[in-house]
Design a protein around this motif. Structure first.
Motif, mmCIF file in Angstrom:
data_model
loop_
_atom_site.group_PDB
_atom_site.id
_atom_site.type_symbol
_atom_site.label_atom_id
_atom_site.label_comp_id
_atom_site.label_asym_id
_atom_site.label_seq_id
_atom_site.Cartn_x
_atom_site.Cartn_y
_atom_site.Cartn_z
ATOM 1 N N VAL A 68 53.038 4.050 109.162
ATOM 2 C CA VAL A 68 53.591 3.056 108.235
ATOM 3 C C VAL A 68 52.790 2.984 106.939
ATOM 4 O O VAL A 68 53.145 2.236 106.031
ATOM 5 C CB VAL A 68 53.635 1.659 108.899
ATOM 6 C CG1 VAL A 68 54.469 1.694 110.168
ATOM 7 C CG2 VAL A 68 52.239 1.132 109.190
ATOM 8 N N ALA A 69 51.720 3.780 106.839
ATOM 9 C CA ALA A 69 50.806 3.680 105.692
ATOM 10 C C ALA A 69 51.526 3.919 104.367
ATOM 11 O O ALA A 69 51.291 3.192 103.394
ATOM 12 C CB ALA A 69 49.648 4.662 105.861
ATOM 13 N N GLN A 70 52.373 4.925 104.291
ATOM 14 C CA GLN A 70 53.041 5.232 103.026
ATOM 15 C C GLN A 70 53.919 4.067 102.578
ATOM 16 O O GLN A 70 53.901 3.682 101.403
ATOM 17 C CB GLN A 70 53.886 6.496 103.152
ATOM 18 C CG GLN A 70 54.556 6.881 101.833
ATOM 19 C CD GLN A 70 55.340 8.189 101.926
ATOM 20 O OE1 GLN A 70 55.419 8.796 102.982
ATOM 21 N NE2 GLN A 70 55.913 8.615 100.821
ATOM 22 N N GLN A 71 54.672 3.487 103.510
ATOM 23 C CA GLN A 71 55.544 2.372 103.154
ATOM 24 C C GLN A 71 54.721 1.153 102.734
ATOM 25 O O GLN A 71 55.045 0.466 101.754
ATOM 26 C CB GLN A 71 56.452 2.014 104.322
ATOM 27 C CG GLN A 71 57.526 0.992 103.972
ATOM 28 C CD GLN A 71 58.579 0.859 105.052
ATOM 29 O OE1 GLN A 71 58.480 1.495 106.105
ATOM 30 N NE2 GLN A 71 59.580 0.042 104.814
ATOM 31 N N VAL A 72 53.639 0.887 103.447
ATOM 32 C CA VAL A 72 52.770 -0.236 103.106
ATOM 33 C C VAL A 72 52.154 -0.029 101.720
ATOM 34 O O VAL A 72 52.138 -0.933 100.879
ATOM 35 C CB VAL A 72 51.676 -0.416 104.177
ATOM 36 C CG1 VAL A 72 50.603 -1.402 103.700
ATOM 37 C CG2 VAL A 72 52.285 -0.882 105.493
ATOM 38 N N PHE A 73 51.649 1.169 101.465
ATOM 39 C CA PHE A 73 51.035 1.476 100.174
ATOM 40 C C PHE A 73 52.050 1.319 99.046
ATOM 41 O O PHE A 73 51.747 0.741 97.995
ATOM 42 C CB PHE A 73 50.490 2.897 100.195
ATOM 43 C CG PHE A 73 49.875 3.318 98.885
ATOM 44 C CD1 PHE A 73 48.627 2.856 98.498
ATOM 45 C CD2 PHE A 73 50.557 4.181 98.036
ATOM 46 C CE1 PHE A 73 48.062 3.237 97.281
ATOM 47 C CE2 PHE A 73 50.011 4.571 96.824
ATOM 48 C CZ PHE A 73 48.753 4.103 96.453
ATOM 49 N N THR A 74 53.266 1.831 99.250
ATOM 50 C CA THR A 74 54.315 1.735 98.235
ATOM 51 C C THR A 74 54.631 0.281 97.898
ATOM 52 O O THR A 74 54.838 -0.076 96.735
ATOM 53 C CB THR A 74 55.579 2.452 98.711
ATOM 54 O OG1 THR A 74 55.275 3.833 98.973
ATOM 55 C CG2 THR A 74 56.681 2.384 97.670
#
Length: 453
Positions: free
Chosen positions: A70-76
């Protein structure tokens, strides 16, 4: 745009714990425009006292995605937004650490609803989220769950926005070598840009992982000294060859650099650091509130970066001390985990327990005695503040020891009057303690004047 965030975790410090739940609400200053919530598999067992506090169990997160997924979505969602949370440094440090481990570098301006509430709603007896919401008639659904607490923080921030007549939010957002010696892969400008001030520096390998942490009175001079020797040993040459980058963190004093280095070595476990890697195997008393509202005292093995209310080396010592507290303060053996079976409470039989285990005694009365027991444990422990130079002339550094525990350290503007430790904590970053840090602070406090806490 604002990103209003709450997380639940397995522990109290980013590098030793992991995230179990995330909620993010994107707010445009008028309303929520986007939201995201998910459970997260922390990759480690959730301590039982955390399960009791949040209601999140190991079974609930077993099939949840790990943070890397989920890191990419959280970062975005977070990057470019103003990051808001209640006690913002806690949530931000966890997410920044987890995102960096996944390859994302979070850099956000931050707002803390605790600090803002102190300015916009002065005079409240407490600024915890639960107490603030009671004072402001904000209804919290699912307390100690990410979505419930984040939604409550949204409503709190909307109240702050509406009541901020003096510009507290705007004020909070107003922030302002010789190459031949260098390792082959290290850019020269990284050394040129190093400050000549106290602090901690980090050497990174080609993948960005920290492989060495050092402290310095003068960061640039100390870093340069690593590369000017003539050692041809395998380990030194391998060390030099593996340095691809340098980062640093300035501190106000050399003492703060000593402390931060000790924390970071234990957090990052760099391959080329040999000192201070010993894991302490002490135990501690931990206190938490269960879902019935009763404070529980539990004996747990002390984890890195945990904050027990009392520590000891042997389990037998801890059980003996716990039994003494149970007798002296009429606590319940079951609520203190001294009795774990389903039989009648021994304390009830012996007329020392007043029935909290069967909910015959109200939480408020029982919890008062638990707090008295905790204060009794802390009563003979020293408290003091070490005040010294800051990183800049406009600030001063503060290190807080509170009742025998290292609370943390940070910087206070010289024009801000701090009248008590609770106010001071708003300016400090909490750090984990260890025996090295405790001994260092005790020696330092004995060698110079310190302001009593």
């Amino acid at each position: 745009m604002y990103a209003i965030v709450d997380i639940e975790t397995t522990g109290g410090h980013a590098s030793a714990g992991s995230i179990t739940e995330i909620a993010i609400f994107i707010h445009d200053g008028m309303q929520i425009v986007q939201q995201y919530e998910t459970l997260v598999n922390p990759g480690m067992p959730i301590p039982r006292y955390i399960q009791a506090l949040t209601g999140i169990t190991n079974e609930m997160v077993a099939d949840a995605p790990p943070f890397e997924e989920v890191a990419q979505q959280v970062f975005t969602l977070l990057q470019g937004q103003i990051f808001i949370a209640h006690n913002v440094n806690f949530d931000y440090s966890f997410l920044k650490f987890q995102l960096e481990a996944a390859g994302y570098k979070l850099q956000s301006r931050k707002l803390c609803t605790v600090r803002l509430s102190r300015k916009v709603f002065p005079g409240f007896p407490s600024y915890s989220l639960g107490n603030l919401c009671r004072q402001l008639n904000i209804n919290i659904q699912q307390r100690h769950r990410a979505t419930g607490d984040a939604l409550a923080t949204v409503q709190l921030f909307e109240r702050i926005l509406a009541a901020d007549k003096d510009g507290a939010i705007a004020a909070a957002l107003n922030v302002r070598s010789k190459e031949q010696w260098l390792p082959l892969h290290l850019p020269q400008e990284q050394v040129v840009d190093l400050p000549m001030s106290p602090g901690v520096y980090y050497f990174h390998n080609e993948k960005g992982k920290v492989v060495y942490v050092g402290k310095a009175r003068n960061i640039k001079k100390r870093v340069t000294s690593h590369f000017t020797g003539n050692s041809s040993g395998r380990r030194k040459q391998e060390f030099i060859r593996n340095i691809h980058g340098i980062s640093f963190e300035k501190t106000g004093t050399e003492l703060m650099a000593f402390i931060l280095e000790s924390v970071e070595i234990r957090r990052l476990w760099p391959v080329y650091n040999n000192a201070q890697k010993r894991i302490e195997s002490r135990f501690g008393f931990y206190v938490f509130e269960d879902q019935g509202g009763y404070l529980r005292l539990a004996i747990e093995k002390r984890r890195k970066y945990s904050t027990p209310v009392y520590t000891f080396n042997l389990l037998t010592e801890g059980h003996q001390r716990m039994r003494e507290l149970v007798r002296e303060f009429k606590l319940c053996p079951k609520l203190c985990f001294l009795q774990t079976d389903n039989d009648t409470c021994v304390g009830v039989t012996e007329k020392s327990c007043k029935g909290a285990c069967d909910k015959k005694e109200k939480p408020a009365k029982y919890n008062q005695r638990v707090m008295e027991a905790i204060e009794h444990l802390k009563s003979e422990q020293p408290s003091f503040v070490i005040v010294d130079s800051g990183r800049e002339a406009t600030e001063r550094s503060c290190i807080l020891m509170e009742k025998g525990k290292f609370y943390g350290m940070g910087y206070v503007p010289r024009d801000v009057a701090v009248t008590d430790n609770n106010m001071l904590k708003d300016w400090l970053t909490q750090y984990p303690e260890n025996e090295f840090i405790l001994n260092l602070l005790r020696q330092h406090a004995g060698a110079r004047s310190a302001v009593g806490g």
